[in-house]
Design a protein around this motif. Sequence first.
Motif, PDB file in Angstrom:
ATOM      1  N   VAL A   1       0.826  -1.202   0.000  1.00 31.12           N
ATOM      2  CA  VAL A   1       0.000   0.000   0.000  1.00 31.12           C
ATOM      3  C   VAL A   1       0.865   1.259   0.000  1.00 31.12           C
ATOM      4  O   VAL A   1       0.438   2.312  -0.486  1.00 31.12           O
ATOM      5  CB  VAL A   1      -0.945   0.004   1.221  1.00 31.12           C
TER       6      VAL A   1
ATOM      7  N   ALA B   1      -7.064   0.525   0.686  1.00 35.64           N
ATOM      8  CA  ALA B   1      -6.477  -0.739   1.146  1.00 35.64           C
ATOM      9  C   ALA B   1      -7.508  -1.852   1.257  1.00 35.64           C
ATOM     10  O   ALA B   1      -7.164  -2.959   1.650  1.00 35.64           O
ATOM     11  CB  ALA B   1      -5.796  -0.528   2.497  1.00 35.64           C
TER      12      ALA B   1
ATOM     13  N   GLU C   1      -6.594  -4.500  -1.221  1.00 37.75           N
ATOM     14  CA  GLU C   1      -5.238  -4.979  -0.995  1.00 37.75           C
ATOM     15  C   GLU C   1      -5.121  -5.767   0.301  1.00 37.75           C
ATOM     16  O   GLU C   1      -4.343  -6.721   0.383  1.00 37.75           O
ATOM     17  CB  GLU C   1      -4.264  -3.788  -0.959  1.00 37.75           C
TER      18      GLU C   1
ATOM     19  N   ALA D   1      -0.908  -3.194   5.006  1.00 37.75           N
ATOM     20  CA  ALA D   1      -2.227  -3.026   4.395  1.00 37.75           C
ATOM     21  C   ALA D   1      -3.305  -2.911   5.460  1.00 37.75           C
ATOM     22  O   ALA D   1      -4.223  -2.087   5.351  1.00 37.75           O
ATOM     23  CB  ALA D   1      -2.523  -4.193   3.454  1.00 37.75           C
TER      24      ALA D   1
END
Length: 729
Positions: free
Chosen positions: A394, A543, A546, A595
């Motif tokens: 991230v 995020a 992710e 993340a």
Amino acid sequence: MHKAAEAPPASAVTGTATARRTAILRRAVRVALAASAGFYTCLYGFDEPVLALYALFAPISLGLLSTIPGSGRQRAEVMLKALPVGLALVALGTALAVHTWAAVLGMLVVGFLLAFAAVAGPRPAGAAPALQLFYILACFPPYDPGALGLRLAGLTVGVLALVLCELFVLPDPPDRPTYRAALAEALRTARAAITGDLALTPQELREAGARLRLSGVAPAQRPAGPGRAMRGMAQAGTATRRLLEQLAHLTERGELRALARTEGQGADGTDRALRSLLPQVTTLLDETVTALRTGRAAPPSHRMDAAIEDFQRIRVRQAAGPADQVPPADVLRRQALLLSIAESVRTLEISVRVGLDGRRREPIEPPVLFWYAYSGIPLLWWRRIHGNLTPRSVQFHNALRIAVALAAARLVAGSLDLAHGFWVLLTVLTLSRTTVGETWAAIRRAVLGNLLGAVAAGALLIGLGRHTDAYAAVLAPAMLVAFSVGPLLGIAWAQGLFTLVVSSAFAQITPASWQLAEVRIVDVVTGSAIGLLCGLFAWPAGARAEVRRTMAGLLRECGPLIKGTVGMLAAVPPGSVPPPSTLPALHRLRLAEAAYAQFRSEPGGGGRGGADWQAVLMTAHHVFLGAQWLPRFDLPVTALPASAADREQARARALAETTDRLAALCAGEPPPPRPSRPPAEPPPGRPAPALVDLDTWLRGLAAQLARNESHLPDALRRSAHARSGGGGE
């Protein structure tokens, strides 16, 4: 009985709000004073507009538009370290302003590098926006290398003025409590739970661990840097949370109370092994708490290693002795549980020792867990940077998003020859967020605030005309109001009042009319559109997606660790199979933690109805720690019985299939069928400590994985089953 944690009282909430308002007002006074002193002195004392412009924006950039955490002294130190970098960026921007494309490419590189500096910790990340602005301000026309000296001097004056204000004008005190103090308090809680001094519920133990989350710690206190000391304290925090989670799990099963009772029993009996190790655990916790409070690391000691090895020798002798002296199954299980607690305490004590002194050490067992303790600083930095240079990071996402947005804004501003194009990039930098929804919400409020501010600024410019003395009288009070009221009332007020500030400042440098406010509106809308488009096309969900991918990747690495660990213990002869590599799992764990940290900072992150990603991380830690201490302390002297070895390997394969299934669900992929569960009951015959410890580890993993799957939201399940064609499990 220790009371359960409750919602904070109204007085605590009020006190927090009051402290926040006080901090904002102090900052407003410091920034306004530094900016006014530099601007007025350079413009009216030396009659140098360029010098005055940089002396004005340097304090605003570093003090207001950046969020450098810490006390006044800590921020002043960061600002002084940032000054040489800022001077270099101003020189670079001045040179690249010769062509639009040169400035754009420079913006792309500078924007990425400075945004990516977040991997170094909160303080470099906090100073990065100001450094971005130093390059941005210098890379716009006019291309005037001859003015470089004035620009550098103005920047230096502004930064030094702010440094003096941070040190001597209403300086902020250090953040309390420190991370060390929070760790010490958590360890006191763990110690009281182990000894039975406090009857704590599982929820209370988990809440004690949750207070160590970095999202709940003041940014200046977070151990987030790449150095040995920071890594050691971060690992100590993780180990402490893992210990508290272990104790919470044992409390739920009613097994922690039995351990606490053991400490007060006599010296004879089947619990002799337990009584040999339990006092060592509590003593080491006491010493670690003392070290955290004093800040002085204890000298290296292998006492806990020797205590664990002695503990294992006692267990082996008991298991090999006469049948009537072999401890019963419940005692063997308590021994296995105490061994896992002792290893967690050993890990956190070593981590605290490294974190307190930060010195380079000889390799510590297991080296893969404490690799940073004997690594040089360049390697530590390289590992941090290289580990985040991946599309699964991230930090990489955020750096690339902001770099592309700034470069696009510089291209548009230069190609359209927008007046005061600096404001276009300033808008992109200050309004961009990690999700497109949050960016749109910020832009809506900012544009509204700028519209109202432009109307007020236009009226001010029309009313005052060319009377620069009037603008000079207005600027300092306007900055004080804008820098205090704006952050308190929200982004719309902040943007509107800032429009008044820049209008008052530029009207003193060059003749200005009401059209200056119109130019600012055009620039802000242009920058908002560019920032929104980049947010829409570059990881718009922040995020959220992710964290699912990184958790899935982490779980997929856990399966080979489980099978490899069991395979090493079951090998014939013992130890003939090498231990599984833990580096891939470590890499995935770091990405997943980063993340998750960003996900929790975003609106809606970690709210009700979402997956319990924290539980997944704790499960991965359980896998990783077991893969370290089982081969080290439980490698059998003689080969395990063939039937027992086959049974444990079958259980390991089933757990690996479970992690793959859970990974598929996290990623929204079609999950494989549920694995068949091999029998979990131990085989008949005399139990071996190695088998009992392995059984305890696998049982704990099975329970945690089942809990992880039960906490997955229905949306993930529906997505996975939709991709599989709607079939059953």
